[in-house]
Design a protein around this motif. Structure first.
Motif, PDB file in Angstrom:
ATOM      1  N   HIS A 408       0.797  -1.019  -0.094  1.00  0.00           N
ATOM      2  CA  HIS A 408       0.023   0.126   0.068  1.00  0.00           C
ATOM      3  C   HIS A 408       0.851   1.250  -0.005  1.00  0.00           C
ATOM      4  CE1 HIS A 408      -3.503  -2.574   0.800  1.00  0.00           C
ATOM      5  NE2 HIS A 408      -2.571  -3.100   1.856  1.00  0.00           N
ATOM      6  N   PRO A 409       0.578   2.229  -0.587  1.00  0.00           N
ATOM      7  CA  PRO A 409       1.351   3.459  -0.852  1.00  0.00           C
ATOM      8  C   PRO A 409       1.413   4.028   0.512  1.00  0.00           C
ATOM      9  CG  PRO A 409      -0.786   3.821  -1.997  1.00  0.00           C
ATOM     10  CD  PRO A 409      -0.740   2.207  -1.634  1.00  0.00           C
ATOM     11  N   PRO A 410       2.222   4.683   0.689  1.00  0.00           N
ATOM     12  CA  PRO A 410       3.764   4.875   0.145  1.00  0.00           C
ATOM     13  C   PRO A 410       4.408   3.754   0.484  1.00  0.00           C
ATOM     14  CG  PRO A 410       3.970   6.157   1.995  1.00  0.00           C
ATOM     15  CD  PRO A 410       2.478   5.699   2.150  1.00  0.00           C
ATOM     16  N   THR A 411       5.473   3.273  -0.686  1.00  0.00           N
ATOM     17  CA  THR A 411       5.862   2.110  -0.796  1.00  0.00           C
ATOM     18  C   THR A 411       7.439   2.197  -1.262  1.00  0.00           C
ATOM     19  OG1 THR A 411       5.905  -0.174  -1.428  1.00  0.00           O
ATOM     20  CG2 THR A 411       5.065   1.251  -3.238  1.00  0.00           C
ATOM     21  N   ASP A 412       8.415   1.264  -0.659  1.00  0.00           N
ATOM     22  CA  ASP A 412       9.700   1.261  -1.322  1.00  0.00           C
ATOM     23  C   ASP A 412       9.619  -0.006  -2.001  1.00  0.00           C
ATOM     24  OD1 ASP A 412       9.636  -0.374   0.632  1.00  0.00           O
ATOM     25  OD2 ASP A 412      11.292   0.042   1.655  1.00  0.00           O
ATOM     26  N   MET A 413       8.663  -0.810  -2.275  1.00  0.00           N
ATOM     27  CA  MET A 413       8.738  -1.979  -3.309  1.00  0.00           C
ATOM     28  C   MET A 413       7.472  -1.714  -3.986  1.00  0.00           C
ATOM     29  SD  MET A 413       9.068  -4.876  -0.198  1.00  0.00           S
ATOM     30  CE  MET A 413      10.215  -4.547   1.188  1.00  0.00           C
ATOM     31  N   PRO A 414       7.774  -1.025  -5.158  1.00  0.00           N
ATOM     32  CA  PRO A 414       6.389  -0.460  -6.217  1.00  0.00           C
ATOM     33  C   PRO A 414       5.789  -1.834  -6.725  1.00  0.00           C
ATOM     34  CG  PRO A 414       8.402   0.033  -6.748  1.00  0.00           C
ATOM     35  CD  PRO A 414       8.816  -0.112  -5.605  1.00  0.00           C
ATOM     36  N   ASN A 415       6.539  -2.797  -6.882  1.00  0.00           N
ATOM     37  CA  ASN A 415       5.837  -3.920  -7.549  1.00  0.00           C
ATOM     38  C   ASN A 415       4.839  -4.646  -6.598  1.00  0.00           C
ATOM     39  OD1 ASN A 415       6.621  -3.889 -10.248  1.00  0.00           O
ATOM     40  ND2 ASN A 415       7.601  -5.905 -10.165  1.00  0.00           N
ATOM     41  N   MET A 416       4.960  -4.476  -5.274  1.00  0.00           N
ATOM     42  CA  MET A 416       4.160  -5.076  -4.289  1.00  0.00           C
ATOM     43  C   MET A 416       2.785  -4.343  -4.442  1.00  0.00           C
ATOM     44  SD  MET A 416       5.167  -7.793  -2.888  1.00  0.00           S
ATOM     45  CE  MET A 416       5.656  -7.915  -4.581  1.00  0.00           C
ATOM     46  N   LEU A 417       2.532  -3.034  -4.861  1.00  0.00           N
ATOM     47  CA  LEU A 417       1.213  -2.434  -5.283  1.00  0.00           C
ATOM     48  C   LEU A 417       0.217  -3.357  -5.940  1.00  0.00           C
ATOM     49  CD1 LEU A 417       2.371   1.098  -5.683  1.00  0.00           C
ATOM     50  CD2 LEU A 417       1.550   0.094  -3.725  1.00  0.00           C
ATOM     51  N   THR A 418       0.781  -4.338  -6.479  1.00  0.00           N
ATOM     52  CA  THR A 418      -0.190  -5.417  -7.196  1.00  0.00           C
ATOM     53  C   THR A 418      -0.318  -6.534  -6.656  1.00  0.00           C
ATOM     54  OG1 THR A 418       1.667  -6.704  -8.256  1.00  0.00           O
ATOM     55  CG2 THR A 418       1.091  -4.637  -9.572  1.00  0.00           C
ATOM     56  N   ALA A 419       0.281  -6.754  -5.239  1.00  0.00           N
ATOM     57  CA  ALA A 419       0.415  -7.998  -4.513  1.00  0.00           C
ATOM     58  C   ALA A 419      -1.163  -8.587  -4.143  1.00  0.00           C
ATOM     59  CB  ALA A 419       0.752  -7.875  -2.962  1.00  0.00           C
ATOM     60  N   ASP A 420      -2.097  -7.773  -4.017  1.00  0.00           N
ATOM     61  CA  ASP A 420      -3.478  -8.222  -3.593  1.00  0.00           C
ATOM     62  C   ASP A 420      -4.213  -8.830  -5.070  1.00  0.00           C
ATOM     63  OD1 ASP A 420      -3.340  -7.545  -0.984  1.00  0.00           O
ATOM     64  OD2 ASP A 420      -4.655  -5.638  -1.245  1.00  0.00           O
ATOM     65  N   THR A 421      -3.787  -7.816  -6.131  1.00  0.00           N
ATOM     66  CA  THR A 421      -4.414  -8.413  -7.450  1.00  0.00           C
ATOM     67  C   THR A 421      -3.652  -9.760  -7.731  1.00  0.00           C
ATOM     68  OG1 THR A 421      -4.664  -6.224  -7.973  1.00  0.00           O
ATOM     69  CG2 THR A 421      -4.266  -7.775  -9.914  1.00  0.00           C
ATOM     70  N   MET A 422      -2.529 -10.104  -7.558  1.00  0.00           N
ATOM     71  CA  MET A 422      -1.749 -11.101  -7.976  1.00  0.00           C
ATOM     72  C   MET A 422      -2.238 -12.288  -7.170  1.00  0.00           C
ATOM     73  SD  MET A 422      -0.390  -9.611 -10.071  1.00  0.00           S
ATOM     74  CE  MET A 422      -0.070 -11.062 -10.977  1.00  0.00           C
TER      75      MET A 422
END
Length: 478
Positions: A408-422
């Motif tokens: 969840h933003p803000p994040t230092d691991m931007p690909n993890m913003l897709t985690a719930d979707t993935m």
């Protein structure tokens, strides 16, 4: 020929998850020792040198940049050779055929290596059951189940040829800022809530795209863009719709995609569901950005980043570069829309395995590398790497508090913003799997060649599916 090189090379060129700091070698080694234990088992192949051949991917870039923790843990040297996937497949095929082992550890694409050449790979159960070797941290059940089967198995659920290494998957990427700004107007005009949800259909996606094609939203020219170049990317883009409509390339498509087969039987592209999918896809591409038929995954991502359109089906790993651009904080991620059958999100992951031509001692040393390279701690370090790093293939990594926080933003691991979707996209009823068959490269070429003719107006959807079926049946001997 593979979608993977261009897409991943693009990400690598942009720095993958740019701006992240790599965990120091000392901290990484300490974490590994805590997680895996430190024993004579890890040092039993000290002094060995291993050869690892890999496609040039973000996970391998991250590992290659910091091999010191593995060497300290095991005393083993690893030489990594990275190249385009097509060249890798040729080298691996020659290596297997020669009876030698120029490469001990193989980046084994399920469709181009595992399906045609699985007999050249070691069944990893040999090492999983060996008490003299370190075991897989948290066991094989920690890997996402669909990825473990799709990346590692062929023909049955007993042999395991690779451990899941990376996991790019196609999802719905959209301009969240524009969907929020125009939400009320879109809902009034369209008659349904436009925000992507589990109930959104492909027909609604089409209606949303048409709405953005109008004059209301001046920020973008078109509603949707696609990777519809006459190339592997076109097959990928179409497959999401095909599977969502209940169509498939062969009968028992999920089984053929998960486990694989030498004999898939007759092609199914002429059935009613496949025909309906092709007709919808033709209709959708008629209103898409006209550049779509010239774009692969990299081209469509660049155009989206440049504000050409509002949404696209795209590989989730592009989140890292999008969140490092001017669109940071403006992008949303969701599973792809559903069709009459389901939501389908095409998976494109790969595993790493061991060359069966290698000596027994080298195979054991290679096993140590596989366990280390796919461990939760190494995957976490990859997430933090400033030279790449893939998305984790293990449930335990997603369960880590710092990874959960980063989703969840803000994040230092931007690909993890897709985690719930993935984690939704990889479920049995959402994952999209192309056929894992030895003849896949030839079949793939038929699919994108015929679809390209359809999109160019040279033939209709029915002709396209009929011609594709005829050619594919000849290829697989149906």
């Amino acid at each position: 020929m593979s979608y993977q090189f261009g897409r991943r090379d693009f990400l690598k060129g942009l720095g993958g998850m740019a701006g992240l700091s790599l965990m120091g070698a000392g901290a990484w080694r300490t974490a590994l020792a805590s997680q895996m234990g430190s024993s004579e088992a890890w040092q039993q192949a000290s002094g060995t040198t291993l050869q690892f051949i890999s496609e040039n991917t973000p996970p391998t870039s991250a590992i290659a940049a910091n091999l010191e923790p593995f060497k300290k843990l095991t005393g083993i040297n690893v030489n990594i050779t990275e190249m385009q996937l097509g060249a890798l497949v040729q080298k691996v095929a020659l290596d297997f055929g020669s009876g030698r082992s120029a490469y001990d550890i193989i980046y084994a694409d399920p469709y181009q290596v595992v399906a045609p050449y699985h007999q050249g790979l070691v069944d990893l159960n040999r090492f999983i059951g060996d008490d003299s070797l370190p075991s897989i941290p948290k066991g094989v059940d920690d890997f996402i189940p669909t990825q473990l089967a799709a990346a590692g198995r062929f023909g049955n659920r007993e042999e395991l040829y690779t451990l899941p290494y990376d996991c790019p998957t196609m999802i719905w990427i959209y301009r969240k800022d524009l969907f929020d700004k125009y939400h009320d107007q879109m809902q009034q005009d369209l008659g349904f809530a436009p925000t992507p949800s589990a109930d959104t259909t492909w027909e609604q996606y089409y209606q949303i795209a048409k709405w953005f094609n109008g004059d209301t939203a001046s920020e973008v020219k078109y509603g949707t863009g696609h990777q519809a170049q006459q190339y592997d990317s076109l097959m990928c883009d179409f497959s999401n719709v095909l599977f969502a409509y209940g169509g498939d390339y062969f009968a028992n498509g999920q089984q053929v995609g998960l486990i694989g087969t030498d004999d898939p039987g007759p092609c199914q592209l002429e059935n009613d569901a496949s025909m309906a999918a092709a007709e919808f896809y033709r209709k959708l591409l008629k209103i898409a950005h006209p550049g779509s038929t010239s774009w692969d995954w990299t081209g469509v991502a660049n155009a989206f980043q440049n504000g050409e359109f509002a949404m696209m089906p795209e590989w989730h790993e592009f989140a890292g570069s999008l969140e490092s651009s001017d669109l940071k904080g403006k992008v949303g991620y969701a599973p792809l829309p559903k069709g009459p059958a389901r939501s389908a999100n095409l998976w494109g992951g790969t595993g790493i395995g061991i060359n069966a031509n290698a000596s027994e001692d080298v195979q054991k040393a290679a096993w140590l590398f596989l366990v280390w390279a796919t461990s939760p701690q190494t995957q976490l370090a990859g997430l933090k790497s400033d030279v790449g790093g893939g998305t984790p293939t293990r449930q335990s990594v997603y369960d880590m508090p710092e990874v959960k926080k980063a989703s969840h933003p803000p994040t230092d691991m931007p690909n993890m913003l897709t985690a719930d979707t993935m984690l939704t996209a990889w479920q049995d009823d959402h994952i999209g799997l192309r056929p894992k068959i030895p003849q896949w490269n030839e079949v793939d070429t038929v699919i994108f060649t015929q679809l390209s003719k359809m999109l160019a107006g040279q033939q209709d959807a029915a002709q396209t599916m009929k011609l594709a079926k005829q050619r594919i049946d000849r290829i697989v001997g149906a």
